[in-house]
Motif scaffolding. Structure first.
Motif, short mmCIF file in Angstrom:
data_model
loop_
_atom_site.label_atom_id
_atom_site.label_comp_id
_atom_site.label_asym_id
_atom_site.label_seq_id
_atom_site.Cartn_x
_atom_site.Cartn_y
_atom_site.Cartn_z
N GLY A 244 0.84 -1.19 0.00
CA GLY A 244 0.00 0.00 0.00
C GLY A 244 0.86 1.24 0.00
N TYR B 273 -1.39 11.10 5.19
CA TYR B 273 -1.30 10.86 3.75
C TYR B 273 -0.93 12.15 2.99
CZ TYR B 273 -5.92 12.95 4.01
OH TYR B 273 -6.97 13.81 4.26
N THR C 67 -1.92 7.14 0.34
CA THR C 67 -3.33 6.77 0.17
C THR C 67 -4.21 7.64 1.06
OG1 THR C 67 -2.75 4.48 -0.33
CG2 THR C 67 -5.01 4.89 0.39
#
Length: 121
Positions: free
Chosen positions: A27, A55, A31
């Protein structure tokens, strides 16, 4: 599945700066709505949230550690880093990196296995 892995020296001398890196896989640290935290657990004590980087790149710190803590990131490597200055033996702990969504300081969806850091001369 997001995985986090802490890395850094296991032994730091008093008054020096502790530096740890968390490498994230599975990931991206950019994000939306994810917060990437550093937490620690001294021997015989509970978990302590130290700070986080969002993020967006915004940073948040525990008031009790703010003067000594800096969290940064390298998006090209998908890593974020903790620096804790002027360490003392009281900073001896297992240090974890962790990820949460929407909330800065948990609950954590993912957490690394932790790395022991001892402050001693």
């Amino acid at each position: 599945q997001v995985q986090l892995q802490e890395s850094g020296p296991g032994l730091v001398k008093p008054s020096q700066t502790l530096s740890l890196t968390c490498t994230v896989s599975g990931g991206s640290i950019t994000t939306d709505y994810y917060y990437w935290s550093w937490i620690r657990q001294p021997p015989g004590k509970g978990l302590e949230w130290m700070g986080a980087i969002a993020y967006s790149g915004s940073t948040y710190y525990s008031p009790s550690l703010k003067s000594r803590t800096s969290i940064s990131r390298d998006t090209s490597k998908n890593q974020f880093t903790l620096q804790l200055s002027s360490v003392t033996p009281e900073d001896t702990a297992v240090y974890y990196c962790a990820a949460s969504v929407h909330l800065v300081a948990g609950p954590y969806l993912y957490r690394g296995q932790g790395t022991q850091v001892t402050v001693s001369s």
